[in-house]
Structure formats: structure tokens, C-alpha cells
Design an enzyme around this catalytic site. Structure first.
Site, PDB file in Angstrom:
ATOM      1  N   ARG A 103       0.852  -1.181   0.000  1.00 21.07           N
ATOM      2  CA  ARG A 103       0.000   0.000   0.000  1.00 21.07           C
ATOM      3  C   ARG A 103       0.890   1.233   0.000  1.00 21.07           C
ATOM      4  O   ARG A 103       1.843   1.321   0.772  1.00 21.07           O
ATOM      5  CB  ARG A 103      -0.854  -0.050   1.268  1.00 21.07           C
ATOM      6  N   THR A 107      -1.026   7.748  -0.556  1.00 23.23           N
ATOM      7  CA  THR A 107      -2.324   7.729  -1.249  1.00 23.23           C
ATOM      8  C   THR A 107      -3.245   6.638  -0.696  1.00 23.23           C
ATOM      9  O   THR A 107      -4.445   6.653  -0.971  1.00 23.23           O
ATOM     10  CB  THR A 107      -2.122   7.456  -2.746  1.00 23.23           C
ATOM     11  N   ASP A 201       1.330  -2.354  12.174  1.00 23.20           N
ATOM     12  CA  ASP A 201       1.731  -2.802  10.830  1.00 23.20           C
ATOM     13  C   ASP A 201       2.031  -4.297  10.901  1.00 23.20           C
ATOM     14  O   ASP A 201       3.028  -4.712  11.507  1.00 23.20           O
ATOM     15  CB  ASP A 201       2.959  -2.008  10.367  1.00 23.20           C
ATOM     16  N   ASP A 204       5.472  -5.485   9.567  1.00 27.51           N
ATOM     17  CA  ASP A 204       6.583  -5.124  10.458  1.00 27.51           C
ATOM     18  C   ASP A 204       6.578  -5.994  11.708  1.00 27.51           C
ATOM     19  O   ASP A 204       7.631  -6.401  12.198  1.00 27.51           O
ATOM     20  CB  ASP A 204       6.490  -3.646  10.876  1.00 27.51           C
TER      21      ASP A 204
HETATM   22  C1  PRP Z   1      -0.779  -4.374   4.666  1.00 26.09           C
HETATM   23  C2  PRP Z   1      -1.649  -5.598   4.831  1.00 26.09           C
HETATM   24  C3  PRP Z   1      -2.553  -5.522   3.631  1.00 26.09           C
HETATM   25  C4  PRP Z   1      -2.723  -4.028   3.432  1.00 26.09           C
HETATM   26  C5  PRP Z   1      -4.079  -3.634   3.943  1.00 26.09           C
HETATM   27  O1  PRP Z   1       0.225  -4.597   3.754  1.00 26.09           O
HETATM   28  O2  PRP Z   1      -0.914  -6.776   4.902  1.00 26.09           O
HETATM   29  O3  PRP Z   1      -2.010  -6.125   2.466  1.00 26.09           O
HETATM   30  O4  PRP Z   1      -1.711  -3.378   4.232  1.00 26.09           O
HETATM   31  O5  PRP Z   1      -4.347  -2.309   3.634  1.00 26.09           O
HETATM   32  P1  PRP Z   1      -5.527  -1.887   2.673  1.00 26.09           P
HETATM   33  O6  PRP Z   1      -6.702  -2.698   3.040  1.00 26.09           O
HETATM   34  O7  PRP Z   1      -5.701  -0.419   3.006  1.00 26.09           O
HETATM   35  O8  PRP Z   1      -5.087  -2.102   1.254  1.00 26.09           O
HETATM   36  P2  PRP Z   1       1.301  -3.463   3.411  1.00 26.09           P
HETATM   37  O9  PRP Z   1       0.854  -2.649   2.256  1.00 26.09           O
HETATM   38  O10 PRP Z   1       1.684  -2.726   4.650  1.00 26.09           O
HETATM   39  O11 PRP Z   1       2.523  -4.306   2.884  1.00 26.09           O
HETATM   40  P3  PRP Z   1       3.417  -5.418   3.648  1.00 26.09           P
HETATM   41  O12 PRP Z   1       2.542  -6.612   3.854  1.00 26.09           O
HETATM   42  O13 PRP Z   1       4.526  -5.655   2.685  1.00 26.09           O
HETATM   43  O14 PRP Z   1       3.887  -4.838   4.947  1.00 26.09           O
HETATM   44  N1  URA Z   2      -1.870  -2.460   7.131  1.00 26.24           N
HETATM   45  C1  URA Z   2      -1.420  -2.889   8.356  1.00 26.24           C
HETATM   46  O1  URA Z   2      -0.454  -3.671   8.431  1.00 26.24           O
HETATM   47  N2  URA Z   2      -2.067  -2.462   9.453  1.00 26.24           N
HETATM   48  C2  URA Z   2      -3.125  -1.630   9.400  1.00 26.24           C
HETATM   49  O2  URA Z   2      -3.679  -1.276  10.455  1.00 26.24           O
HETATM   50  C3  URA Z   2      -3.556  -1.180   8.136  1.00 26.24           C
HETATM   51  C4  URA Z   2      -2.918  -1.626   7.022  1.00 26.24           C
END
Ligand code: PRP
Ligand code: URA
Length: 211
Positions: A103, A107, A201, A204
């Protein structure tokens, strides 16, 4: 889209440990795996099976086994990978496709950086794995990829959902071809698109800060 919120004291207990900011990454990973085991039971309620003839030590009987084409699990990289082992423990016959989405934190739009899926998903049940359904953009983009490839039955397994993400999924997929199974439906998103109270997150917390 149909939403199924697990309503179970053991899931609530494990979710509380998961949310706690003091929980270390190794324990967080183990809890994710245990929670996915529990949610998989609900997510596979309509798994396609076919009859099979076997003999028990006492005599013949008709049982059932997972039907072909085999189901496909699709973890959304990165955080969804933390759910894959737990899912495969109960569904070892699954095949696995991958979608990499991150994400854009300004944005809040999903950006796809990897996609490895079978070309033809007709008649295959697909199970998307991602712990967080926040705005819903990442999950909706993944479901779009699966439907473009011919999938007609998609079940997402998530740990925490925000009402905003659920609403987006219901708007984008108004029929009953998409199911979402979640451990908890939280209050809302904050100004940065994070789920409140959520767990922070997820990527993380599973794997450390990436950037
Ligand atoms: C997180 C999570 C989802 C997304 C959710 O991933 O694992 O894929 O955010 O957010 P949304 O519903 O607003 O799209 P992230 O983009 O942080 O990537 P990562 O898994 O690599 O940390
Ligand atoms: N992605 C995450 O990992 N945590 C949140 O709360 C939202 C998006």
C-alpha cells in the site's frame, strides 16, 4: 461479498495477545499461525469434496476427499506469507499462487509488484490470505486478479477488518462469489489508514521494519 466474523472465546484470547504491543515477533508469528488454523475451519465450510470408497478395519464405507481441481491459496506478500504455513497445515493439498502488493502510505492505494498465479482459475476455489483488511484496496485488487483468471469462488481469510474495508469489498463484489472470514471486526481507520485498535503494521510485526 459475505462477511463471517468468528465469534469464539479462544480466537478472542489469541487476538488479544496478538494485538498487545509487547508481543515479540517470534510469538506474534506463532499466534498468527494458530489463529489461521482456527479460521481455516470456518473458511473451508464449503470446500468441494467428492465421495471416495475406503475400507475401515471393520468394513467398507463411503468417505469424502478434497475434489479436483485442487484449491489455490494466495497469500498477499508480505504479511500474508505469515499465514501460509498455518493454512497449509490444514490444507496440505492446496496449490499456492502469490500476489505482491504494498500500500502506498500517502495515497493508501495498492501497488502491485509481483503476481504469480495460474492462468486458468475456472472451477478452482481460491483462498486469499492477508491479516489486515483496512481500506480494502489490497484485497479488492487481489480478488480482481483472481476473477480475471476465471475464479468464481474466492474466500479471504483475514485477522482484523475495518468497517471501511468491508464496505469497499461489498460495493466492489455485491454478489455471493466472495466470502471474507475475519477474527475481528474493529472500530475504524485512523487518519493514516491504520485499523483502530488493530495491531499496527502486520508486516513489520511479523518480519521487522522493511523501510
Ligand atoms: C498491509 C496488509 C494488507 C494491506 C491492507 O500490507 O498486509 O495487504 O496493508 O491495507 P488496505 O486494506 O488499506 O489495502 P502493506 O501494504 O503494509 O505491505 P506489507 O505486507 O509488505 O507490509
Ligand atoms: N496495514 C497494516 O499492516 N495495518 C493496518 O492497520 C492497516 C494496514
Amino acid at each position: 461479498m459475505q462477511l463471517h466474523v468468528a465469534n469464539h472465546p479462544l480466537i478472542d484470547h489469541k487476538m488479544t495477545l496478538l494485538r498487545d504491543e509487547r508481543t515479540s515477533s517470534p510469538v506474534f508469528r506463532e499466534l498468527v499461525s494458530e489463529l489461521v488454523n482456527l479460521l481455516t475451519y470456518e473458511a473451508t465450510r464449503t470446500l468441494h469434496v467428492e465421495p471416495v470408497e475406503i475400507r475401515t478395519p471393520v468394513g467398507p464405507t463411503t468417505g469424502s476427499r478434497c475434489a479436483e481441481p485442487l484449491p489455490l491459496a494466495v497469500p498477499i506478500i508480505r504479511a500474508g506469507l505469515g499465514m501460509l504455513d498455518g493454512f497449509l497445515k490444514l490444507m496440505p493439498h492446496c496449490e499456492v499462487g502469490f500476489v505482491g502488493i504494498r500500500r502506498n502510505e500517502e495515497t493508501l492505494q495498492p501497488e502491485t509488484y509481483a503476481k504469480r498465479l495460474p492462468d486458468d482459475l475456472a472451477h478452482r476455489q481460491c483462498f486469499v490470505l492477508d491479516p489486515m483488511l483496512a481500506t480494502g484496496g489490497s484485497l479488492a485488487a487481489t480478488v480482481d486478479f483472481l476473477i480475471e483468471a476465471g475464479a468464481t469462488e474466492v474466500t479471504a481469510v483475514c485477522l482484523v477488518a475495518a468497517p471501511e474495508g468491508v464496505e469497499l469489498m461489498q460495493e466492489r463484489f455485491p454478489g455471493d462469489e466472495v466470502n471474507v472470514v475475519v477474527a475481528a471486526l474493529d472500530e475504524r481507520l485512523n487518519d493514516h489508514g491504520y485499523i483502530v485498535p488493530g495491531l499496527g503494521d502486520a508486516g513489520d510485526r511479523l518480519y521487522g521494519v522493511a523501510d
